[in-house]
Motif scaffolding. Sequence first.
Motif, PDB file in Angstrom:
ATOM      1  N   UNK A 390       0.842  -1.206   0.000  1.00 58.61           N
ATOM      2  CA  UNK A 390       0.000   0.000   0.000  1.00 58.61           C
ATOM      3  C   UNK A 390       0.877   1.255   0.000  1.00 58.61           C
ATOM      4  N   UNK A 391       1.911   1.265   0.859  1.00 61.63           N
ATOM      5  CA  UNK A 391       2.808   2.423   0.939  1.00 61.63           C
ATOM      6  C   UNK A 391       3.483   2.679  -0.403  1.00 61.63           C
ATOM      7  N   UNK A 392       4.002   1.609  -1.008  1.00 60.08           N
ATOM      8  CA  UNK A 392       4.674   1.747  -2.306  1.00 60.08           C
ATOM      9  C   UNK A 392       3.693   2.251  -3.364  1.00 60.08           C
ATOM     10  N   UNK A 393       2.488   1.648  -3.395  1.00 65.79           N
ATOM     11  CA  UNK A 393       1.482   2.017  -4.403  1.00 65.79           C
ATOM     12  C   UNK A 393       1.050   3.479  -4.252  1.00 65.79           C
ATOM     13  N   UNK A 394       0.806   3.924  -3.003  1.00 63.06           N
ATOM     14  CA  UNK A 394       0.352   5.296  -2.766  1.00 63.06           C
ATOM     15  C   UNK A 394       1.433   6.312  -3.138  1.00 63.06           C
ATOM     16  N   UNK A 395       2.678   6.024  -2.751  1.00 62.63           N
ATOM     17  CA  UNK A 395       3.778   6.952  -3.060  1.00 62.63           C
ATOM     18  C   UNK A 395       3.969   7.063  -4.577  1.00 62.63           C
ATOM     19  N   UNK A 396       3.856   5.928  -5.282  1.00 64.14           N
ATOM     20  CA  UNK A 396       3.978   5.958  -6.748  1.00 64.14           C
ATOM     21  C   UNK A 396       2.842   6.783  -7.363  1.00 64.14           C
ATOM     22  N   UNK A 397       1.619   6.589  -6.826  1.00 67.19           N
ATOM     23  CA  UNK A 397       0.460   7.321  -7.348  1.00 67.19           C
ATOM     24  C   UNK A 397       0.605   8.829  -7.127  1.00 67.19           C
ATOM     25  N   UNK A 398       1.174   9.224  -5.980  1.00 65.07           N
ATOM     26  CA  UNK A 398       1.319  10.649  -5.654  1.00 65.07           C
ATOM     27  C   UNK A 398       2.455  11.292  -6.447  1.00 65.07           C
ATOM     28  N   UNK A 399       3.611  10.606  -6.471  1.00 70.92           N
ATOM     29  CA  UNK A 399       4.809  11.195  -7.082  1.00 70.92           C
ATOM     30  C   UNK A 399       4.968  10.868  -8.560  1.00 70.92           C
ATOM     31  N   UNK A 400       4.364   9.739  -8.983  1.00 74.69           N
ATOM     32  CA  UNK A 400       4.562   9.298 -10.366  1.00 74.69           C
ATOM     33  C   UNK A 400       5.936   8.704 -10.588  1.00 74.69           C
ATOM     34  N   UNK A 401       6.688   8.462  -9.499  1.00 76.22           N
ATOM     35  CA  UNK A 401       8.052   7.916  -9.585  1.00 76.22           C
ATOM     36  C   UNK A 401       8.136   6.607  -8.815  1.00 76.22           C
ATOM     37  N   UNK A 402       8.470   5.535  -9.518  1.00 77.01           N
ATOM     38  CA  UNK A 402       8.578   4.213  -8.889  1.00 77.01           C
ATOM     39  C   UNK A 402       9.686   4.180  -7.842  1.00 77.01           C
ATOM     40  N   UNK A 403      10.792   4.857  -8.119  1.00 77.21           N
ATOM     41  CA  UNK A 403      11.938   4.814  -7.196  1.00 77.21           C
ATOM     42  C   UNK A 403      11.610   5.411  -5.828  1.00 77.21           C
ATOM     43  N   UNK A 404      10.752   6.441  -5.794  1.00 76.94           N
ATOM     44  CA  UNK A 404      10.377   7.037  -4.514  1.00 76.94           C
ATOM     45  C   UNK A 404       9.517   6.065  -3.702  1.00 76.94           C
ATOM     46  N   UNK A 405       8.685   5.305  -4.404  1.00 79.42           N
ATOM     47  CA  UNK A 405       7.871   4.300  -3.725  1.00 79.42           C
ATOM     48  C   UNK A 405       8.727   3.260  -3.034  1.00 79.42           C
ATOM     49  N   UNK A 406       9.796   2.832  -3.697  1.00 74.03           N
ATOM     50  CA  UNK A 406      10.707   1.831  -3.131  1.00 74.03           C
ATOM     51  C   UNK A 406      11.394   2.361  -1.869  1.00 74.03           C
TER      52      UNK A 406
END
Length: 438
Positions: A390-406
């Motif tokens: 969930x954390x990874x998915x939400x961060x990717x959705x907000x930032x549009x950057x996969x690396x920030x989600x990781x």
Amino acid sequence: MFTKILTKLGFTKEETSWILYDVGNSAQVLTTCTVIFPLLIAKITPGDSSVYVGWANAIYAIILALISPVLGTMADYKDKKMRMFKFFLYMGIFGGFALALPFIDYKMALLVFVIAMLGYNGSIIFYDAFIVDVCDDERVDKVSAAGYAWGYIGSVLPFLIFVIPFAAVTLFGDKVTGDLVIGSFTLTYRMACGITMGLAVLWWWIYSRPMLKNVKQKNYHEPVPHVIKESFAHLWHTFRDVKKNKNIFLFCISYFFYIDCVNTVIKMAVSLATEMGITDTMSLVVVIFINIIACPFSILFGKLVGNFGSKKMIYAGIIGYIGVVGCGAMIQSNPSFIWLVALLVGMFQGGIQSVSRSYFAKLIPDKADSNEFFGFFSVFSNFSAILGPIAVSIIIMITGETRYGILGLIPMMVLGMIFLMFVKDPESEQKFRKKKKV
């Protein structure tokens, strides 16, 4: 083949049968959960597939986390553990075969995936708890490490065969549809995925049979007239008596945070790598590399516990996974980092999982309550499997950057390390008592 080798290595029939279940289910995890299903969903799903995979993992984990303590408590009664193990095993097997059907759309595929993973992970609760029935505390580190080590071997060898249909359409199929025409026969991308996943489920079923035949529940409470009612009462008593079991709960909280990173990497690695530009073929090669590296390092972790203790080896695993996350975030800008990530995952994944399982088994005060405590263990494990995706998915959705989600996984690893510091180590206390006697 595996049975003869494990027997020659000195494992008993019960230990060998228990280890073989890891050989079977690991092929299913590698083939379906880690590789083929995420790639299939990426192909047939509109939008960002990693978000869909993240939410699917979160949904089944929430369900399992809610029911596992009660299931674990019920399984502490005589003859209940194997029945519950069988129920979830067959749910996972039937769900796995249904997932291989080539005509279901992405929504149905996600639903069936949730059911199949409920079955698989439900069986693991009872499988883990059976470790106290097949060996004692002196052998638990060796047996637990062997389960993961041989699980890696037993997953990668059949995977190399099972993946042939998928590799054929990936390498030689049409660039647009992915279909491969062989004379008058057309091997579609969906069909290739189905064959590969179906073979993995068949392997899982074959290697679950020794476990069903040879492993028996030796630690249990005598049956009572109203099992469900008594299970809830026993569960409430355990929750109420937190002081008595404080050490176990502290470890569970620590485990919740650090295993979050491990589980998220296992379940979302291929989806995340695909989003960062890693090809399907490269993903397959990297996964095989990880499993080859992970086998010897899982065994090494089990041996190093004897020299350094379980807690220190878990600390080593946490630090290793902080490295995994940091390097993983750099893949987008430098794809060659995928190999460093693969090396670190191979070195630390099996080790931190096997040592955590065996260490938790040592913390259990009464082995007859093993299922109940492994039920709690599963709650923290499954809730960690919710938070990470969930954390990874939400961060990717907000930032549009996969690396920030990781990178969002790092704070959880740090919290896991902090809580582990407060767990009283039974191994250290045992050594202190021995020195005092001398």
